[in-house]
Design a protein around this motif. Sequence first.
Motif, PDB file in Angstrom:
ATOM      1  N   THR A 169       0.794  -1.254  -0.296  1.00  0.00           N
ATOM      2  CA  THR A 169       0.102   0.312   0.247  1.00  0.00           C
ATOM      3  C   THR A 169       1.237   1.493   0.083  1.00  0.00           C
ATOM      4  OG1 THR A 169      -1.767  -1.171   0.654  1.00  0.00           O
ATOM      5  CG2 THR A 169      -1.704   1.486   0.837  1.00  0.00           C
ATOM      6  N   TRP A 170       0.349   2.016  -1.496  1.00  0.00           N
ATOM      7  CA  TRP A 170       1.417   3.384  -0.641  1.00  0.00           C
ATOM      8  C   TRP A 170       0.539   4.306  -0.573  1.00  0.00           C
ATOM      9  CZ3 TRP A 170       6.258   5.013  -3.113  1.00  0.00           C
ATOM     10  CH2 TRP A 170       6.987   3.368  -3.246  1.00  0.00           C
ATOM     11  N   LEU A 171       1.165   5.303  -0.084  1.00  0.00           N
ATOM     12  CA  LEU A 171       0.618   6.312   0.795  1.00  0.00           C
ATOM     13  C   LEU A 171       1.100   7.963   0.582  1.00  0.00           C
ATOM     14  CD1 LEU A 171      -0.247   4.729   4.483  1.00  0.00           C
ATOM     15  CD2 LEU A 171      -2.008   5.286   2.648  1.00  0.00           C
ATOM     16  N   LYS A 172       0.434   8.915   0.702  1.00  0.00           N
ATOM     17  CA  LYS A 172       1.390  10.017   0.098  1.00  0.00           C
ATOM     18  C   LYS A 172       0.355  11.221   1.465  1.00  0.00           C
ATOM     19  CE  LYS A 172       0.265  14.172  -2.619  1.00  0.00           C
ATOM     20  NZ  LYS A 172      -0.197  15.263  -3.151  1.00  0.00           N
ATOM     21  N   ARG A 173       1.808  11.690   2.520  1.00  0.00           N
ATOM     22  CA  ARG A 173       2.076  12.194   3.550  1.00  0.00           C
ATOM     23  C   ARG A 173       1.480  13.389   3.394  1.00  0.00           C
ATOM     24  NH1 ARG A 173       7.164  10.807   7.011  1.00  0.00           N
ATOM     25  NH2 ARG A 173       8.357  11.011   4.723  1.00  0.00           N
ATOM     26  N   GLY A 174       0.690  13.646   4.548  1.00  0.00           N
ATOM     27  CA  GLY A 174      -0.191  14.809   4.741  1.00  0.00           C
ATOM     28  C   GLY A 174       0.845  15.716   5.193  1.00  0.00           C
ATOM     29  N   GLY A 175       0.620  17.231   5.290  1.00  0.00           N
ATOM     30  CA  GLY A 175       1.413  18.346   6.006  1.00  0.00           C
ATOM     31  C   GLY A 175       1.297  18.033   7.513  1.00  0.00           C
ATOM     32  N   PRO A 176       1.558  18.450   7.969  1.00  0.00           N
ATOM     33  CA  PRO A 176       2.115  18.142   9.592  1.00  0.00           C
ATOM     34  C   PRO A 176       0.317  18.271  10.544  1.00  0.00           C
ATOM     35  CG  PRO A 176       3.265  19.874   9.360  1.00  0.00           C
ATOM     36  CD  PRO A 176       2.579  19.926   8.330  1.00  0.00           C
ATOM     37  N   GLY A 177      -0.292  17.098  11.412  1.00  0.00           N
ATOM     38  CA  GLY A 177      -1.353  16.975  12.197  1.00  0.00           C
ATOM     39  C   GLY A 177      -2.234  16.125  10.759  1.00  0.00           C
ATOM     40  N   ALA A 178      -1.677  16.240   9.034  1.00  0.00           N
ATOM     41  CA  ALA A 178      -2.467  16.063   8.418  1.00  0.00           C
ATOM     42  C   ALA A 178      -2.589  14.477   8.261  1.00  0.00           C
ATOM     43  CB  ALA A 178      -2.512  16.500   6.499  1.00  0.00           C
ATOM     44  N   VAL A 179      -3.469  13.270   7.847  1.00  0.00           N
ATOM     45  CA  VAL A 179      -4.004  12.337   7.048  1.00  0.00           C
ATOM     46  C   VAL A 179      -3.361  11.815   6.081  1.00  0.00           C
ATOM     47  CG1 VAL A 179      -5.660  10.416   7.128  1.00  0.00           C
ATOM     48  CG2 VAL A 179      -5.893  12.507   9.237  1.00  0.00           C
ATOM     49  N   ALA A 180      -2.353  10.834   6.017  1.00  0.00           N
ATOM     50  CA  ALA A 180      -2.277  10.514   4.702  1.00  0.00           C
ATOM     51  C   ALA A 180      -3.336  10.038   3.827  1.00  0.00           C
ATOM     52  CB  ALA A 180      -1.151   9.272   5.194  1.00  0.00           C
ATOM     53  N   ALA A 181      -3.400   9.988   2.730  1.00  0.00           N
ATOM     54  CA  ALA A 181      -3.963   9.373   1.259  1.00  0.00           C
ATOM     55  C   ALA A 181      -3.484   8.678   0.745  1.00  0.00           C
ATOM     56  CB  ALA A 181      -4.070  10.694   0.652  1.00  0.00           C
ATOM     57  N   GLU A 182      -4.340   7.392   0.819  1.00  0.00           N
ATOM     58  CA  GLU A 182      -3.956   5.888  -0.165  1.00  0.00           C
ATOM     59  C   GLU A 182      -4.057   6.513  -1.777  1.00  0.00           C
ATOM     60  OE1 GLU A 182      -6.873   2.574  -0.608  1.00  0.00           O
ATOM     61  OE2 GLU A 182      -5.398   2.547   0.999  1.00  0.00           O
ATOM     62  N   VAL A 183      -2.821   6.116  -2.272  1.00  0.00           N
ATOM     63  CA  VAL A 183      -2.578   5.995  -3.479  1.00  0.00           C
ATOM     64  C   VAL A 183      -2.743   5.100  -4.340  1.00  0.00           C
ATOM     65  CG1 VAL A 183      -0.858   6.767  -4.950  1.00  0.00           C
ATOM     66  CG2 VAL A 183      -0.704   7.819  -2.944  1.00  0.00           C
ATOM     67  N   ALA A 184      -2.413   3.721  -3.233  1.00  0.00           N
ATOM     68  CA  ALA A 184      -2.492   2.941  -4.027  1.00  0.00           C
ATOM     69  C   ALA A 184      -1.968   1.839  -3.616  1.00  0.00           C
ATOM     70  CB  ALA A 184      -1.027   2.704  -5.428  1.00  0.00           C
ATOM     71  N   VAL A 185      -3.054   0.092  -3.613  1.00  0.00           N
ATOM     72  CA  VAL A 185      -2.920  -0.797  -3.494  1.00  0.00           C
ATOM     73  C   VAL A 185      -2.395  -1.664  -4.815  1.00  0.00           C
ATOM     74  CG1 VAL A 185      -4.047  -2.935  -1.693  1.00  0.00           C
ATOM     75  CG2 VAL A 185      -4.136  -0.184  -1.530  1.00  0.00           C
ATOM     76  N   LEU A 186      -1.364  -2.295  -3.914  1.00  0.00           N
ATOM     77  CA  LEU A 186      -0.573  -3.615  -5.104  1.00  0.00           C
ATOM     78  C   LEU A 186      -1.329  -4.783  -4.500  1.00  0.00           C
ATOM     79  CD1 LEU A 186       2.359  -2.006  -6.008  1.00  0.00           C
ATOM     80  CD2 LEU A 186      -0.122  -2.095  -7.054  1.00  0.00           C
ATOM     81  N   ASN A 187      -1.824  -6.029  -4.985  1.00  0.00           N
ATOM     82  CA  ASN A 187      -2.649  -7.223  -4.481  1.00  0.00           C
ATOM     83  C   ASN A 187      -2.427  -7.874  -5.786  1.00  0.00           C
ATOM     84  OD1 ASN A 187      -4.242  -8.966  -3.423  1.00  0.00           O
ATOM     85  ND2 ASN A 187      -3.946  -7.835  -1.708  1.00  0.00           N
ATOM     86  N   PRO A 188      -1.405  -9.518  -5.207  1.00  0.00           N
ATOM     87  CA  PRO A 188      -1.591  -9.906  -6.529  1.00  0.00           C
ATOM     88  C   PRO A 188      -3.085 -11.319  -6.595  1.00  0.00           C
ATOM     89  CG  PRO A 188       0.005 -10.697  -4.902  1.00  0.00           C
ATOM     90  CD  PRO A 188      -0.696 -10.104  -4.422  1.00  0.00           C
ATOM     91  N   GLN A 189      -3.679 -10.881  -6.026  1.00  0.00           N
ATOM     92  CA  GLN A 189      -5.016 -11.764  -5.900  1.00  0.00           C
ATOM     93  C   GLN A 189      -6.185 -11.155  -6.149  1.00  0.00           C
ATOM     94  OE1 GLN A 189      -5.337 -13.981  -2.130  1.00  0.00           O
ATOM     95  NE2 GLN A 189      -5.157 -15.667  -3.061  1.00  0.00           N
ATOM     96  N   HIS A 190      -6.068  -9.320  -6.068  1.00  0.00           N
ATOM     97  CA  HIS A 190      -7.046  -8.529  -6.466  1.00  0.00           C
ATOM     98  C   HIS A 190      -6.892  -7.793  -7.588  1.00  0.00           C
ATOM     99  CE1 HIS A 190      -9.221 -10.196  -2.993  1.00  0.00           C
ATOM    100  NE2 HIS A 190      -8.651 -10.036  -1.996  1.00  0.00           N
TER     101      HIS A 190
END
Length: 85
Positions: free
Chosen positions: A35-56
């Motif tokens: 799972t790749w996440l993009k970090r936000g600024g201080p106090g911000a929640v990280a945003a999910e960018v991509a999920v790599l899964n061989p089954q799904h």
Amino acid sequence: GRVEVPRSVTAVLGQDVVLPCRYRAQEQEQVVQVTWLKRGGPGAVAAEVAVLNPQHGEHVQEPFVGRVLRHGHGDLEDGAIVLRN
């Protein structure tokens, strides 16, 4: 095991860039998802960018669709992605 990533990656405006990520698995370990996440600024929640899964399969979140691709194929020990343009 351990995750290996470079300390920094240089990108050129308007060109693709690879964000490397390799997992050095120990015996009997297997990577089942990256799972790749993009970090936000201080106090911000990280945003999910991509999920790599061989089954799904690979799932890229909006607004990254068309701009984020998996860099390789095969085992997820190499979980690198490409940021386009």
